[in-house]
Structure formats: C-alpha cells, structure tokens
Design an enzyme around this catalytic site. Structure first.
Site, mmCIF file in Angstrom:
data_model
loop_
_atom_site.group_PDB
_atom_site.id
_atom_site.type_symbol
_atom_site.label_atom_id
_atom_site.label_comp_id
_atom_site.label_asym_id
_atom_site.label_seq_id
_atom_site.Cartn_x
_atom_site.Cartn_y
_atom_site.Cartn_z
ATOM 1 N N LYS A 35 0.805 -1.235 0.000
ATOM 2 C CA LYS A 35 0.000 0.000 0.000
ATOM 3 C C LYS A 35 0.831 1.275 0.000
ATOM 4 C CE LYS A 35 -0.597 0.365 4.976
ATOM 5 N NZ LYS A 35 -1.308 -0.170 6.114
ATOM 6 N N ARG A 126 -7.542 1.233 16.783
ATOM 7 C CA ARG A 126 -7.944 1.397 15.384
ATOM 8 C C ARG A 126 -8.974 0.297 15.142
ATOM 9 N NH1 ARG A 126 -4.009 1.798 10.174
ATOM 10 N NH2 ARG A 126 -4.653 -0.354 9.918
HETATM 11 C C1 LIG Z 1 -0.478 -0.902 6.747
HETATM 12 C C2 LIG Z 1 -0.824 -2.105 7.505
HETATM 13 C C3 LIG Z 1 0.178 -3.008 7.847
HETATM 14 C C4 LIG Z 1 1.640 -2.775 7.531
HETATM 15 O O1 LIG Z 1 2.178 -1.859 8.420
HETATM 16 P P1 LIG Z 1 3.741 -1.455 8.381
HETATM 17 O O2 LIG Z 1 3.923 -0.622 9.586
HETATM 18 O O3 LIG Z 1 3.961 -0.715 7.109
HETATM 19 O O4 LIG Z 1 4.496 -2.730 8.429
HETATM 20 C C5 LIG Z 1 -0.206 -4.137 8.543
HETATM 21 N N1 LIG Z 1 -1.494 -4.349 8.889
HETATM 22 C C6 LIG Z 1 -2.483 -3.503 8.572
HETATM 23 C C7 LIG Z 1 -3.874 -3.798 8.980
HETATM 24 C C8 LIG Z 1 -2.179 -2.351 7.865
HETATM 25 O O5 LIG Z 1 -3.157 -1.496 7.545
#
Ligand SMILES: *Cc1c(COP(=O)(O)O)cnc(C)c1O
Length: 354
Positions: A35, A126
């Site tokens: 992403k 979250r």
């Molecule tokens: C973006 C995201 C991740 C990855 O997080 P990083 O800190 O970039 O490793 C993992 N889980 C969810 C639900 C996310 O939205």
C-alpha cells in the site's frame, strides 16, 4: 521523464529476503504490504523474489492483477466494494459480522469462497473487536456461513494509538485465539500479531510463540522497524529515491521585495535574509509531495520552499544548471504521496535480469 521515483530492485529483494528468512526461521509467514507504493508491480515482484508468502494492501484497486500468492485486503471491506473484494482478494481482515455475512452473500452470487481474518483491538484503538467485548456468538455466526472460511485472527498495533506490542498486550489476543480454537474445535491457520512494529520481538521467541504471521510494509521498503524507529541491521534504508529536474537557476535575493501577504496555501511565510543566493526551481511541487518529507541527497543543496508545482532550492554551494537532476531520499509519507501522484514517473535500478 521527470519527476521520477526510482526503486533499486536488487536492494528491495535483499531487504525482503532478510525479513522473510528471519520470519520463516521462527515459523512466521509474511504478508508483504504494497500500500505504501500503490501496489507498484515492480515492488510486488521484488517481494515475491524475496520469498514472501502473501501480498497485502489496504485498497482493492491495487489488487487488480494475477499472481500465484494469496492477496490479503488489510482495510476492512466497505459495502460499496464487496463485489471487487470477493473477486480480487482471497482474504480480508474483518471486524463486523454484518460485513462478513454480506461478503458471504456476494460469494454465493459469484460462486466463490472468501477467507476472513477476525481482527481484535487490544488497545491501539484502530480496527478490531474490542478485546473486552463478547465475541463468541459472532464467531459461531461466522462458522455457520457456507462460503466464508474463518482463516484466523489478528491485531494491529502502533498504527493509531502508538501501542507497542509486548508480551502482556499480545497475551490478550492469544487468550482469545485459544478460546476460539477450544470452544469451537477449529484450528486457526493464521494468527497474525502485527506489522513492522512487531519485528523487534523476533529475537524473543517466547513472547510470540502462539503466533505465526506478520504483515510487513515499512520494514521492507525503508529497512526500519516501527516500534522504536530503529534501522534494522544489514537492511537497506535507501531503496527508493526521487529525481526532479531544474527548470530555472538564477542568482536572486533571499528576501521577497514589496508588501507581504499570504502564499498560495493561505500561509504567512517567514523569510531569513541570507543576501544574494543561487536559487534553483525544480519541476515538482506540493501536488506531488510534501517537501518536508524529503531530504536532498547532496548535502550542499537545501530546500527553501515549495508551491503546488515548483520547489525552490538553494544551490549557492553548487554548480548545478538548468536541466540537471536533484535527488532526494524518501520517508514513508513521501513514498506514499509520490506513488499516488499521476504526475510522477517510475523507474527501476539494478532490475531483475531476464
Ligand atoms: C499498513 C498495515 C500493515 C503494515 O504496516 P507497516 O507498519 O507498514 O508494516 C499491517 N497491517 C495492517 C492492517 C495495515 O493497515
């Protein structure tokens, strides 16, 4: 063409391999997150070459491609996108029974099955079912659905509230997982204990022994864990860079002349009088990236400021001229914005050999 974001393919494969090997040694599968680069195919390929187990993204729009790995939707599915979620994703993270039931209906329409990972909120506030709430009835209802597979459980930490994953925190999720497995006589294939903020735990096996999956983004692309912001030994932190082109270079004063109002963004800007300076204008602006999220690789150049389409740099200590390229290192935020801008071109260095 410029501005251009360039990825070093070889370094990205190396980063991915270091993390994937380390996780696999500990019995942990890796969901590699695309992403931060809007699903860029080159990054995806590097992840696959590096040996990850799943590809993950928060936006279904980034999943419209074929691959041999399972695709995991990280953001909770929105109702308006259920058809695409079922069509393009194998697994999604979920927290609401209603959503899961509606995904089941969509699966029946499409003649498909869909796997869900049930998310629990163990303090970061979250997504996820709050861990103190009851969830057994909800699990029972999920297990009744014909086209939905309860693939596992997960949690997200250090994303909103900044809660660092520790044994005490993870115990809350472990208790839930074990209870679901015992009570319903199921085995959860995926027990996902976090993102790049959980990797500092990898050397403390007893702290996560129940869990078997991590979802990793930032650590792969920037070589940094995110609980304490430390660079990970042997990993690259400079895999991506931005290149922008100079469209004007002139000696000008450092102070504007005349009566000062607001700039184009409604801000009142303070100026420091450094006398005459060699000023350059780069063809990139705030429509593409927030300049505060960039650092110039050449330490003789400083950013002065930026408007929508122009960035002004101080070239006094250099001999740059019109047409030259200035290079920048990136942060998570600038990587995200630059790959989102349709005005930023993409390039590859040390690419895959064919
Ligand atoms: C973006 C995201 C991740 C990855 O997080 P990083 O800190 O970039 O490793 C993992 N889980 C969810 C639900 C996310 O939205």
């Amino acid at each position: 063409m410029y501005p251009k974001i360039v990825v070093d393919y070889k370094k990205l494969v190396e980063n991915t391999k270091i993390m994937a090997d380390k996780c696999h040694d500990k019995g942990i599968s890796v969901m590699a997150v695309t992403k931060s680069v809007c699903g860029w195919d080159v990054v995806r390929d590097a992840y696959i070459d590096g040996g990850v187990d799943y590809l993950a993204d928060s936006r279904v729009e980034n999943f419209m491609y074929d691959t041999t790995l399972e695709k995991v939707l990280l953001r909770l599915p929105q109702k308006s996108q259920y058809p695409e979620v079922v069509k393009y994703c194998d697994i999604s993270l979920n927290s609401s029974l209603k959503t899961i039931q509606e995904l089941d209906e969509e699966c029946i329409k499409q003649g498909k099955t869909h796997k869900v990972i049930l998310m629990f909120d163990i303090g970061d506030l979250r997504e996820g079912i709050y861990y103190k709430e009851s969830y057994e009835e909800l699990v029972a209802d999920i297990l009744k659905l014909e086209n939905i597979i309860l693939e596992g459980i997960g949690t997200n930490l250090t994303c909103y509230g900044g809660v660092i994953p520790t044994k005490e925190t993870l115990n809350k999720l472990e208790e839930i997982g074990r209870n679901i497995e015992d009570k319903f006589d199921v085995s959860l294939k995926i027990k996902s204990f976090g993102n790049s903020s959980s990797i500092y735990l990898l050397d403390k096996e007893e702290e996560f022994s129940y869990f078997n999956n991590l979802r990793l983004g930032e650590v792969l692309v920037l070589g940094r864990e995110t609980a304490y912001g430390e660079l990970v030994p042997n990993m690259h932190s400079n895999i991506f860079k931005l290149q922008a082109q100079l469209i004007e270079v002139y000696e000008k004063p450092s102070m504007p002349e005349g009566e000062l109002g607001m700039n184009a963004f409604g801000e009142k800007v303070e100026f420091e009088d450094k006398g005459m300076m060699k000023r350059g204008i780069l063809a990139i602006g705030r429509q593409d990236v927030n300049y505060e999220d960039l650092t110039i690789i050449d330490s003789n150049v400083d950013i002065v400021g930026s408007s929508s389409d122009h960035m002004i740099v101080d070239l006094t200590k250099t001999d740059y001229k019109v047409g030259d390229i200035v290079e920048f290192n990136l942060t998570y935020g600038s990587l995200l914005m630059l790959t989102t801008s349709k005005y930023v071109y993409r390039g590859v260095e040390n690419g895959k050999e064919n």
